[in-house]
Design an enzyme around this catalytic site. Sequence first.
Site, PDB file in Angstrom:
ATOM      1  N   LYS A 193       9.401   8.610   1.426  1.00 46.12           N
ATOM      2  CA  LYS A 193       9.690   7.315   0.804  1.00 46.12           C
ATOM      3  C   LYS A 193      10.657   7.442  -0.381  1.00 46.12           C
ATOM      4  O   LYS A 193      10.843   6.477  -1.129  1.00 46.12           O
ATOM      5  CB  LYS A 193       8.389   6.659   0.346  1.00 46.12           C
ATOM      6  CG  LYS A 193       7.376   6.467   1.468  1.00 46.12           C
ATOM      7  CD  LYS A 193       6.056   5.944   0.941  1.00 46.12           C
ATOM      8  CE  LYS A 193       5.009   5.946   2.031  1.00 46.12           C
ATOM      9  NZ  LYS A 193       3.675   5.532   1.524  1.00 46.12           N
TER      10      LYS A 193
ATOM     11  N   GLY B 232       0.802  -1.203   0.000  1.00 44.24           N
ATOM     12  CA  GLY B 232       0.000   0.000   0.000  1.00 44.24           C
ATOM     13  C   GLY B 232       0.841   1.261   0.000  1.00 44.24           C
ATOM     14  O   GLY B 232       1.485   1.572   0.992  1.00 44.24           O
ATOM     15  N   THR B 233       0.830   1.983  -1.094  1.00 49.31           N
ATOM     16  CA  THR B 233       1.520   3.267  -1.225  1.00 49.31           C
ATOM     17  C   THR B 233       1.298   3.736  -2.652  1.00 49.31           C
ATOM     18  O   THR B 233       0.668   3.045  -3.448  1.00 49.31           O
ATOM     19  CB  THR B 233       3.033   3.115  -0.931  1.00 49.31           C
ATOM     20  OG1 THR B 233       3.620   4.395  -0.788  1.00 49.31           O
ATOM     21  CG2 THR B 233       3.738   2.373  -2.050  1.00 49.31           C
ATOM     22  N   THR B 234       1.818   4.887  -2.978  1.00 52.56           N
ATOM     23  CA  THR B 234       1.836   5.326  -4.374  1.00 52.56           C
ATOM     24  C   THR B 234       3.205   5.937  -4.660  1.00 52.56           C
ATOM     25  O   THR B 234       3.624   6.875  -3.974  1.00 52.56           O
ATOM     26  CB  THR B 234       0.749   6.373  -4.666  1.00 52.56           C
ATOM     27  OG1 THR B 234      -0.528   5.842  -4.309  1.00 52.56           O
ATOM     28  CG2 THR B 234       0.735   6.720  -6.150  1.00 52.56           C
TER      29      THR B 234
END
Length: 217
Positions: free
Chosen positions: A51, A18-20
């Site tokens: 990130k 889960g992230t973009t």
Amino acid sequence: MLEESSGPGWLSEEVKTGTTIIGIEYDGGVVLGSDSRVSAGASVVNRVMNKLSLLHDKIYCALSGSAADAQTIAEIVNYQLDVHSVELGEDSLVRSAATLVKNISYKYKEELSAHLIVAGWDRKKKGQVYVTMSGLLSRQPFAVGGSGSSYVYGFVDAEYRKDMSRRECQEFVVNALTLAMGRDGSSGGVAYLVTIDETGAEEKCILGNDLPKFFDQ
């Protein structure tokens, strides 16, 4: 969101990334971006984690998957590139960094859960974006990853054009991150950007109130 592992038992659970994260090349450099949400299970443990990790001068990577795994890979590659550049007496190439990430990801594919996009600038091939995952190494004009990517594939496919300027690429990345964060419950927080060219890297954090507004907001 990036996810914190909860001990050995996490290996038997469904892997979540889960992230973009997103990277794009332009004439003269690259733009790399990410959201900032980190979770442990159903809880958000960090709302503003950057990130985008420095691997070497003018080379960064965007992290997704397990936070611990992704950060470990980035730290190992950072150390190896520092040693490599000292031995060669010159800066490392972006492809060398991406190859190291790919090799580690493949060697420990049963133990690690991480997907890194590597991007940067070097003297030979200028701006470059590489996708690395489980033995894959592929240079692409733009790349998206993480759970939020599934919400913006249509947008990036429709909006991407060759020969976009530096500013247009920055807007492209910010818009894609904003849309993903608005739809994907695992992505959120602020948007981090780094723009890399021959002169160096420019980092930027865009707060939620400063992100663009779309019709459903």
